[in-house]
Design a protein around this motif. Structure first.
Motif, PDB file in Angstrom:
ATOM      1  N   MET A 259       3.415  11.116  -0.997  1.00 33.04           N
ATOM      2  CA  MET A 259       2.175  10.344  -0.861  1.00 33.04           C
ATOM      3  C   MET A 259       1.971  10.021   0.606  1.00 33.04           C
ATOM      4  SD  MET A 259       2.869   7.647  -3.993  1.00 33.04           S
ATOM      5  CE  MET A 259       1.567   6.557  -3.493  1.00 33.04           C
ATOM      6  N   THR A 260       0.775   9.538   0.934  1.00 31.29           N
ATOM      7  CA  THR A 260       0.544   9.070   2.297  1.00 31.29           C
ATOM      8  C   THR A 260       1.200   7.700   2.462  1.00 31.29           C
ATOM      9  OG1 THR A 260      -1.517   7.912   1.791  1.00 31.29           O
ATOM     10  CG2 THR A 260      -1.689  10.261   2.390  1.00 31.29           C
TER      11      THR A 260
ATOM     12  N   SER B 193       0.776   6.263  -9.340  1.00 33.80           N
ATOM     13  CA  SER B 193       1.445   6.088  -8.049  1.00 33.80           C
ATOM     14  C   SER B 193       2.336   4.852  -8.018  1.00 33.80           C
ATOM     15  CB  SER B 193       0.404   5.980  -6.928  1.00 33.80           C
ATOM     16  OG  SER B 193      -0.341   7.162  -6.838  1.00 33.80           O
TER      17      SER B 193
ATOM     18  N   ARG C  46      -0.111   5.111   3.742  1.00 28.83           N
ATOM     19  CA  ARG C  46      -1.081   4.082   3.357  1.00 28.83           C
ATOM     20  C   ARG C  46      -1.080   3.865   1.842  1.00 28.83           C
ATOM     21  NH1 ARG C  46      -2.307  -0.472   4.235  1.00 28.83           N
ATOM     22  NH2 ARG C  46      -4.431  -1.138   3.921  1.00 28.83           N
ATOM     23  N   ASN C  47      -1.014   4.936   1.065  1.00 21.56           N
ATOM     24  CA  ASN C  47      -0.973   4.785  -0.387  1.00 21.56           C
ATOM     25  C   ASN C  47       0.309   4.097  -0.845  1.00 21.56           C
ATOM     26  OD1 ASN C  47      -3.500   5.722  -1.002  1.00 21.56           O
ATOM     27  ND2 ASN C  47      -2.841   7.838  -1.237  1.00 21.56           N
TER      28      ASN C  47
ATOM     29  N   TYR D 232      -0.308   0.428  -0.351  1.00 21.83           N
ATOM     30  CA  TYR D 232      -1.141  -0.097  -1.447  1.00 21.83           C
ATOM     31  C   TYR D 232      -0.294  -0.302  -2.711  1.00 21.83           C
ATOM     32  CZ  TYR D 232      -5.544   0.956   1.014  1.00 21.83           C
ATOM     33  OH  TYR D 232      -6.587   1.000   1.907  1.00 21.83           O
ATOM     34  N   ALA D 233       0.553   0.673  -3.023  1.00 11.56           N
ATOM     35  CA  ALA D 233       1.388   0.581  -4.227  1.00 11.56           C
ATOM     36  C   ALA D 233       2.355  -0.594  -4.125  1.00 11.56           C
ATOM     37  CB  ALA D 233       2.153   1.882  -4.443  1.00 11.56           C
TER      38      ALA D 233
END
Length: 92
Positions: free
Chosen positions: A50-51, A18, A53-54, A57-58
């Motif tokens: 992707m979401t 990701s 939120r992800n 994070y990335a």
């Protein structure tokens, strides 16, 4: 869109999964200098499938790795500007 930056990411980035996908999506928005990246989290999430939120994070992981920097934080109605650190990708 910078093919030059996308090629550097493919060749030199230490990211995978990701994180690599988000870095490539950001490279797609960048100038040849690696800067001028203003996508929203929503745009990146849609592009990378992707979401949101992800994506967040990335972005955090990428900033921690030194391959991505936040040039100008967003707030209110202004967008955050990012820069892909070409020097970090090349190992300089």
């Amino acid at each position: 869109m910078s093919i030059k930056v996308m090629s550097l990411v493919w060749e030199h980035s230490k990211q995978s999964g990701s994180n690599l996908l988000i870095l490539l999506a950001m490279a797609d928005f960048s100038h040849d200098t690696g800067g001028g990246i203003y996508p929203s989290v929503k745009q990146l999430a849609r592009k990378a499938r992707m979401t949101e939120r992800n994506v967040q994070y990335a972005i955090s992981d990428l900033k921690g790795s030194g391959e991505l920097t936040e040039v100008k934080p967003g707030g209110g109605r202004s967008a955050t500007e990012y820069r892909i650190c070409l020097e970090a990708l090349r190992g300089e």
